[in-house]
Scaffold this motif. Structure first.
Motif, PDB file in Angstrom:
ATOM      1  N   ILE A  35       9.705   7.260  -8.556  1.00 22.76           N
ATOM      2  CA  ILE A  35      10.250   7.417  -7.212  1.00 22.76           C
ATOM      3  C   ILE A  35       9.175   7.089  -6.187  1.00 22.76           C
ATOM      4  N   VAL A  36       9.575   6.423  -5.094  1.00 18.27           N
ATOM      5  CA  VAL A  36       8.668   6.148  -3.973  1.00 18.27           C
ATOM      6  C   VAL A  36       9.419   6.423  -2.675  1.00 18.27           C
ATOM      7  N   ASN A  37       8.659   6.742  -1.612  1.00 15.99           N
ATOM      8  CA  ASN A  37       9.267   7.084  -0.327  1.00 15.99           C
ATOM      9  C   ASN A  37       9.337   5.919   0.644  1.00 15.99           C
ATOM     10  N   PHE A  38       8.651   4.821   0.359  1.00 16.02           N
ATOM     11  CA  PHE A  38       8.651   3.674   1.255  1.00 16.02           C
ATOM     12  C   PHE A  38       9.317   2.487   0.570  1.00 16.02           C
ATOM     13  N   GLU A  39       9.797   1.533   1.365  1.00 13.18           N
ATOM     14  CA  GLU A  39      10.523   0.387   0.835  1.00 13.18           C
ATOM     15  C   GLU A  39       9.668  -0.430  -0.127  1.00 13.18           C
ATOM     16  N   PRO A  40      10.148  -0.603  -1.378  1.00 12.92           N
ATOM     17  CA  PRO A  40       9.382  -1.391  -2.356  1.00 12.92           C
ATOM     18  C   PRO A  40       9.521  -2.890  -2.097  1.00 12.92           C
ATOM     19  N   VAL A  41       8.451  -3.609  -2.378  1.00 13.98           N
ATOM     20  CA  VAL A  41       8.411  -5.058  -2.197  1.00 13.98           C
ATOM     21  C   VAL A  41       7.802  -5.659  -3.449  1.00 13.98           C
ATOM     22  N   LYS A  42       8.371  -6.789  -3.898  1.00 13.53           N
ATOM     23  CA  LYS A  42       7.791  -7.473  -5.060  1.00 13.53           C
ATOM     24  C   LYS A  42       6.394  -7.956  -4.696  1.00 13.53           C
ATOM     25  N   GLY A  43       5.454  -7.738  -5.567  1.00 11.13           N
ATOM     26  CA  GLY A  43       4.082  -8.163  -5.340  1.00 11.13           C
ATOM     27  C   GLY A  43       3.153  -7.453  -6.311  1.00 11.13           C
ATOM     28  N   VAL A  44       1.910  -7.888  -6.359  1.00  8.54           N
ATOM     29  CA  VAL A  44       0.922  -7.316  -7.266  1.00  8.54           C
ATOM     30  C   VAL A  44      -0.264  -6.829  -6.446  1.00  8.54           C
ATOM     31  N   CYS A  45      -0.735  -5.643  -6.766  1.00  7.45           N
ATOM     32  CA  CYS A  45      -1.900  -5.081  -6.081  1.00  7.45           C
ATOM     33  C   CYS A  45      -3.137  -5.920  -6.421  1.00  7.45           C
ATOM     34  N   GLN A  46      -3.915  -6.255  -5.399  1.00  9.57           N
ATOM     35  CA  GLN A  46      -5.119  -7.065  -5.606  1.00  9.57           C
ATOM     36  C   GLN A  46      -6.242  -6.260  -6.273  1.00  9.57           C
ATOM     37  N   LYS A  47      -6.178  -4.928  -6.143  1.00  9.14           N
ATOM     38  CA  LYS A  47      -7.244  -4.086  -6.677  1.00  9.14           C
ATOM     39  C   LYS A  47      -6.997  -3.663  -8.128  1.00  9.14           C
ATOM     40  N   CYS A  48      -5.774  -3.176  -8.429  1.00 10.38           N
ATOM     41  CA  CYS A  48      -5.513  -2.641  -9.780  1.00 10.38           C
ATOM     42  C   CYS A  48      -4.449  -3.417 -10.554  1.00 10.38           C
ATOM     43  N   SER A  49      -3.859  -4.442  -9.973  1.00 11.88           N
ATOM     44  CA  SER A  49      -2.827  -5.291 -10.601  1.00 11.88           C
ATOM     45  C   SER A  49      -1.524  -4.544 -10.907  1.00 11.88           C
ATOM     46  N   PHE A  50      -1.217  -3.464 -10.183  1.00 13.61           N
ATOM     47  CA  PHE A  50       0.054  -2.753 -10.345  1.00 13.61           C
ATOM     48  C   PHE A  50       1.162  -3.668  -9.815  1.00 13.61           C
ATOM     49  N   PRO A  51       2.296  -3.793 -10.516  1.00  9.63           N
ATOM     50  CA  PRO A  51       3.305  -4.798 -10.163  1.00  9.63           C
ATOM     51  C   PRO A  51       4.269  -4.414  -9.032  1.00  9.63           C
TER      52      PRO A  51
END
Length: 186
Positions: A144-160
């Protein structure tokens, strides 16, 4: 007795005691009772007399017909109505037709759940009216998340998954991984 020693209300000026009120149905005294929906006046002769009335009278709004609107079920006009949970738009042919106009839910682009990889994230509303996004494979997946999810990859930890955040400096994207939470520019 000084001014500060006096009680806020004297016995005869208590805030809820207006005057001796009687039940219009049986003539018994009305008393303040407390229920799951709040306080109300009820007949002291209960259960022989079922009379009740609210402590605070709310103004009732009459149904307002919306000209040019049409019920998709029965073709009667739609109307703005007042219900238990506030204002809503429904069919003017109630109770024969029970159509109620619902706010269209925002459809997210199919974003796969980054936790279970089986479900997709869906927008939901809590009982307090707050929006949140959770996996549709619940209860097996509790992501669960409280903010709008967007497709993308984190530059720091590579979370999708990234979260769209409206910050004072403009729109930023935050990593959805709670252990990382790195921010990226839009």
């Amino acid at each position: 007795m000084s001014k500060s020693d006096k009680p806020l209300f004297s016995h005869h000026e208590h805030a809820l005691e207006k005057e001796y009120q009687v039940c219009p149905e049986c003539g018994s005294e009305l008393t303040i009772k407390h229920g799951k929906s709040g306080s109300f006046f009820g007949c002291a002769n209960y259960p022989n007399c079922q009379y009740t009335r609210p402590v605070v009278e709310h103004e009732r709004v009459e149904d307002k017909i919306l000209p040019g609107s049409e019920c998709p079920k029965c073709n009667h006009n739609l109307a703005v109505k007042q219900g238990r949970y506030g204002m809503f738009i429904g069919c003017s042919n109630f109770p024969e037709c029970d159509y109620i106009e619902h706010e269209e839910e925002k459809q997210l682009i199919e974003i796969p759940c980054p936790s279970c990889h089986k479900g997709a994230l869906k927008e939901k509303t809590s009982r307090y009216g707050k929006k949140f996004y959770s996996c549709d494979a619940y209860p097996k997946c509790k992501f669960i998340v409280n903010f709008e999810p967007v497709k993308g990859v984190c530059q720091k930890c590579s979370f999708p998954l990234l979260l769209k955040r409206n910050m004072a400096a403009g729109i930023k994207y935050q990593c959805a991984n709670k252990k990382c939470s790195a921010m990226q520019s839009a």
